[in-house]
Enzyme design. Structure first.
Site, PDB file in Angstrom:
ATOM      1  CG  HIS A   1      -1.174   0.090   2.255  1.00 53.62           C
ATOM      2  ND1 HIS A   1       0.179   0.032   3.071  1.00 53.62           N
ATOM      3  CD2 HIS A   1      -1.642  -0.969   3.421  1.00 53.62           C
ATOM      4  CE1 HIS A   1       0.246   0.127   4.303  1.00 53.62           C
ATOM      5  NE2 HIS A   1      -0.159  -1.165   4.957  1.00 53.62           N
TER       6      HIS A   1
ATOM      7  CG  HIS B   1      -4.048  -6.289  12.226  1.00 59.40           C
ATOM      8  ND1 HIS B   1      -5.308  -5.648  11.779  1.00 59.40           N
ATOM      9  CD2 HIS B   1      -2.609  -6.295  11.084  1.00 59.40           C
ATOM     10  CE1 HIS B   1      -4.002  -4.409  10.826  1.00 59.40           C
ATOM     11  NE2 HIS B   1      -3.192  -5.396  10.996  1.00 59.40           N
TER      12      HIS B   1
ATOM     13  CD  GLU C   1      -3.670  -3.222   7.046  1.00 60.55           C
ATOM     14  OE1 GLU C   1      -2.294  -2.932   8.230  1.00 60.55           O
ATOM     15  OE2 GLU C   1      -3.197  -2.902   5.990  1.00 60.55           O
TER      16      GLU C   1
ATOM     17  CG  ASP D   1      -1.615  -7.468   5.804  1.00 60.24           C
ATOM     18  OD1 ASP D   1      -2.363  -6.888   6.746  1.00 60.24           O
ATOM     19  OD2 ASP D   1      -0.032  -6.762   6.543  1.00 60.24           O
TER      20      ASP D   1
ATOM     21  CG  HIS E   1      -0.921  -0.788  11.395  1.00 62.25           C
ATOM     22  ND1 HIS E   1      -1.901  -1.797  10.573  1.00 62.25           N
ATOM     23  CD2 HIS E   1      -0.898  -0.041  10.883  1.00 62.25           C
ATOM     24  CE1 HIS E   1      -1.526  -1.073   8.742  1.00 62.25           C
ATOM     25  NE2 HIS E   1      -0.767   0.592   9.706  1.00 62.25           N
TER      26      HIS E   1
ATOM     27  CG  ASP F   1       0.724  -5.498  11.071  1.00 61.93           C
ATOM     28  OD1 ASP F   1       0.762  -6.322  10.730  1.00 61.93           O
ATOM     29  OD2 ASP F   1       0.783  -4.205  10.713  1.00 61.93           O
TER      30      ASP F   1
ATOM     31  CE1 TYR G   1       5.859  -4.139   9.057  1.00 59.12           C
ATOM     32  CE2 TYR G   1       5.792  -3.143  11.413  1.00 59.12           C
ATOM     33  CZ  TYR G   1       5.557  -3.777  10.706  1.00 59.12           C
ATOM     34  OH  TYR G   1       4.076  -4.168  11.002  1.00 59.12           O
TER      35      TYR G   1
ATOM     36  CG  HIS H   1       4.663  -8.616   8.668  1.00 60.50           C
ATOM     37  ND1 HIS H   1       4.019  -8.339   6.919  1.00 60.50           N
ATOM     38  CD2 HIS H   1       3.371  -7.073   9.349  1.00 60.50           C
ATOM     39  CE1 HIS H   1       2.606  -8.143   7.181  1.00 60.50           C
ATOM     40  NE2 HIS H   1       2.514  -7.482   7.997  1.00 60.50           N
TER      41      HIS H   1
HETATM   42 FE1  FEO Z   1      -1.238  -3.855  10.115  1.00 61.85          FE
HETATM   43 FE2  FEO Z   1       0.459  -6.145   8.558  1.00 61.85          FE
HETATM   44  O1  FEO Z   1      -1.267  -5.913   8.467  1.00 61.85           O
END
Ligand code: FEO
Length: 400
Positions: free
Chosen positions: A28, A82, A84, A86, A146, A165, A193, A226
């Site tokens: 993004h 989470h 989101e 991803d 996040h 995250d 990051y 991640h």
């Molecule tokens: Fe806030 Fe890795 O997504």
């Protein structure tokens, strides 16, 4: 086609079953030059539990890695720390394949999953825990880290914190553990990051870190969604995050510029030379060869941030407007700033930059400088002196 990907065991009852995205370069708008990973974890207790999923295109990878440990249909619980995409993009497909007894999410997570996929989740809050048989999984709400839905979960039997995250970074690799990577690469990617994903919520990150001891969790494994995983040595990433979150001024300077016919570039070089004269490391970036996430990384890690642009059609040059819009949204703090530029007739550019810096709360110890068409020797000297003055102001702020 059936895949033959394998899971890797990370703790006595925990397996890494996520995906490595070697090729993602635009997350993004964030330039992920080293790719990323979407980590997901399988807890093999009496209630077999999947923690988070992966980006939608990697659903097959996830199912294959799970199947290397256990038949996916044997999974009892799925936890969405989470929502989101991803981490949840593959969720509808996984739920269809696994048909778990329960899906857990935070209050906001349940709403988000409903909105994205029409999926119903059972709500868990801070202080709640579920028994997995031998061990239990406890939840802590980490709202805005996040997204509003974010939470972390802790599995007591293996002393593992699934931090989604938080404490992650975008870094693809074939190694699982952070201690198998070069620490310089880890620091660079973690700072990038943090700057681009979490800086906007830096005070909340700082309070989460402060509150960690009071949660009374004995953590041996820090398992983010991640990048590499942390065993034993997770204090390193927490301290790095703390440093980023506090946003203390650093003895570095960053000069970003846009240019049409080189006038602003010449000013940028003179400014950088003036800053360097006082022994402060300075990085200079032409926005035509950089991207927003690189700019924000430099901003987050510099005590001085200077922006220069020509005026075009009564506006600052568009590339500068883009960069400043992005930086402003991420709320950098404790910066000394400077605006400069060039113009032909109306000259709004540097004034608009200065106004944006002011709106961000950036202190500007030197008034903006603009050159008409081509900088004169006097204007170049003035900009160089501005660099010296900015450097002196930073040194004074740092107590040097
Ligand atoms: Fe806030 Fe890795 O997504």
């Amino acid at each position: 086609m059936k895949r033959n990907l394998k899971a890797e065991q990370v703790a006595p009852h925990i397996w890494a079953v996520g995906a490595v995205d070697w090729n993602v370069r635009n997350f993004h708008g964030y330039l992920t030059e080293r790719g990323s990973t979407y980590n997901a974890f399988l807890v093999m207790d009496e209630k077999i539990t999947l923690i988070d999923t992966v980006k939608a295109p990697f659903a097959d990878d996830l199912l294959a890695r799970i199947a290397s440990v256990v038949d996916p249909e044997k999974i009892d619980y799925v936890v969405s720390n989470h929502s989101e995409p991803d981490h949840s993009g593959a969720l509808p497909r996984i739920l269809e394949a696994v048909k778990p007894e329960k899906l857990f999410a935070s209050v906001a997570g349940a709403k988000t999953l409903k909105a994205y996929y029409g999926i119903d989740a059972e709500v868990v809050k801070t202080g709640d825990s579920i028994s997995l048989g031998k061990g239990k999984l406890a939840f802590v709400d980490t709202k805005m880290l996040h997204w509003p839905d974010s939470m972390v979960s802790y599995y007591d039997l293996d002393k593992a914190l699934f931090s989604q995250d938080a404490f992650g970074m975008h870094l693809a690799g074939s190694k699982l553990w952070a201690d198998e990577y070069d620490s310089g690469v880890l620091e660079q990617q973690a700072r990038k990051y943090f700057a681009n994903i979490l800086n906007v919520q830096a005070p909340k990150v700082a309070s989460l870190i402060e509150s960690l001891p009071s949660l009374g969790l004995e953590i041996e494994f820090m398992l983010p969604d991640h990048g590499p995983l942390w065993r034993g040595d997770w204090g390193w990433i927490v301290e790095l995050y703390r440093d980023c979150a506090l946003q203390k001024p650093r003895k570095r300077a960053f000069v970003a510029y846009a240019t049409m016919w080189n006038s602003t570039r010449i000013l940028a070089d003179a400014l950088a030379d003036g800053i360097r004269e006082r022994g402060i490391e300075v990085a200079v970036t032409d926005l035509s060869v950089s991207d927003r996430s690189a700019v924000m990384t430099e901003v987050a890690n510099s005590g001085i941030i200077a922006f220069g642009a020509p005026t075009m059609n009564n506006q600052m040059f568009p590339a500068m407007a883009d960069a400043l819009c992005y930086v402003k949204g991420l709320r950098p703090k404790n910066k000394l700033g400077f605006a400069f530029g060039s113009y032909g007739w109306s000259g709004e550019g540097a004034k608009q930059i200065a106004a944006e810096l002011e709106a961000m709360g950036v202190e500007q110890p030197v008034a903006p400088i603009q050159a008409k068409y081509m900088p004169t020797p006097e204007e170049l000297d003035a900009v160089r002196q501005a660099g010296v003055a900015l450097a002196d102001a930073l040194l004074a702020k740092l107590g040097n």
